[in-house]
Motif scaffolding. Structure first.
Motif, short mmCIF file in Angstrom:
data_model
loop_
_atom_site.label_atom_id
_atom_site.label_comp_id
_atom_site.label_asym_id
_atom_site.label_seq_id
_atom_site.Cartn_x
_atom_site.Cartn_y
_atom_site.Cartn_z
N UNK A 52 0.83 -1.20 0.00
CA UNK A 52 0.00 0.00 0.00
C UNK A 52 0.87 1.26 0.00
N UNK A 53 2.05 1.20 0.62
CA UNK A 53 2.97 2.33 0.60
C UNK A 53 3.45 2.60 -0.83
N UNK A 59 -6.32 -0.96 -4.53
CA UNK A 59 -7.50 -1.22 -3.71
C UNK A 59 -7.22 -2.32 -2.71
N UNK A 60 -7.99 -2.34 -1.64
CA UNK A 60 -7.84 -3.39 -0.63
C UNK A 60 -8.21 -4.74 -1.21
N UNK A 65 -6.31 -10.12 -2.80
CA UNK A 65 -6.16 -11.25 -3.73
C UNK A 65 -4.69 -11.56 -4.00
N UNK A 66 -3.84 -10.54 -4.02
CA UNK A 66 -2.40 -10.78 -4.22
C UNK A 66 -1.79 -11.55 -3.05
N UNK A 67 -2.30 -11.32 -1.85
CA UNK A 67 -1.73 -11.95 -0.65
C UNK A 67 -2.53 -13.15 -0.16
N UNK A 68 -3.58 -13.49 -0.88
CA UNK A 68 -4.42 -14.65 -0.55
C UNK A 68 -4.99 -14.56 0.86
N UNK A 69 -5.48 -13.37 1.20
CA UNK A 69 -6.19 -13.15 2.46
C UNK A 69 -7.49 -12.43 2.12
N UNK A 70 -8.36 -12.29 3.08
CA UNK A 70 -9.62 -11.62 2.83
C UNK A 70 -9.43 -10.10 2.84
N UNK A 71 -10.37 -9.42 2.21
CA UNK A 71 -10.33 -7.96 2.18
C UNK A 71 -10.47 -7.40 3.59
N UNK A 74 -7.13 -7.39 5.26
CA UNK A 74 -6.30 -6.29 4.77
C UNK A 74 -6.72 -4.99 5.44
N UNK A 75 -8.02 -4.72 5.48
CA UNK A 75 -8.50 -3.48 6.09
C UNK A 75 -8.17 -3.44 7.58
#
Length: 123
Positions: A52-53, A59-60, A65-71, A74-75
């Motif tokens: 994000x930096x 977008x979150x 999706x890039x990190x295979x975790x839920x949105x 990430x938030x």
């Protein structure tokens, strides 16, 4: 003072059977990983913040999706790191002549108000 010796706590047949069964099934005597929500590693958290930096317009959903975790994950990570989600929306652009046009509009309206009777505005 009482001490524990092997004679006080003998290994039972059922303990040996359980360990033998576990070894035959998995090839190891260690416990299998527990089911449940997977833990997010510190490295993955750092990678999410760094991504994000590097690209603040990302977008979150894309980062998730890039990190295979839920949105939501990430938030939550970004909120803990004092990042606040927003999307910049440019609606109007100010031009160089805008102050002059605003001044001209105000002068026109002032002249109109002075020359037109007040009761005509409310009819």
């Amino acid at each position: 003072m009482q001490t524990c010796t092997d004679a006080d706590n003998p290994i039972t047949q059922s303990t040996v059977s359980k360990i033998e069964f576990k070894f035959r099934e998995t090839g190891d005597v260690k416990d299998l990983p527990k089911s449940g929500r997977p833990k997010i590693t510190q490295d993955k958290k750092i990678y999410i913040v760094l991504s994000m930096e590097e690209n603040p317009q990302s977008t979150s959903t894309l980062v998730a999706s890039e990190n295979e975790v839920s949105q939501t994950t990430v938030l939550r990570i970004l909120r803990k790191e004092n990042y606040h989600p927003y999307k910049l929306q440019l609606v109007q652009e100010l031009n160089e002549d805008d102050p002059d046009r605003r001044l001209q509009f105000c002068e026109t309206m002032m002249n109109l108000c002075q020359t037109t009777p007040a009761n005509t505005f409310f009819q």
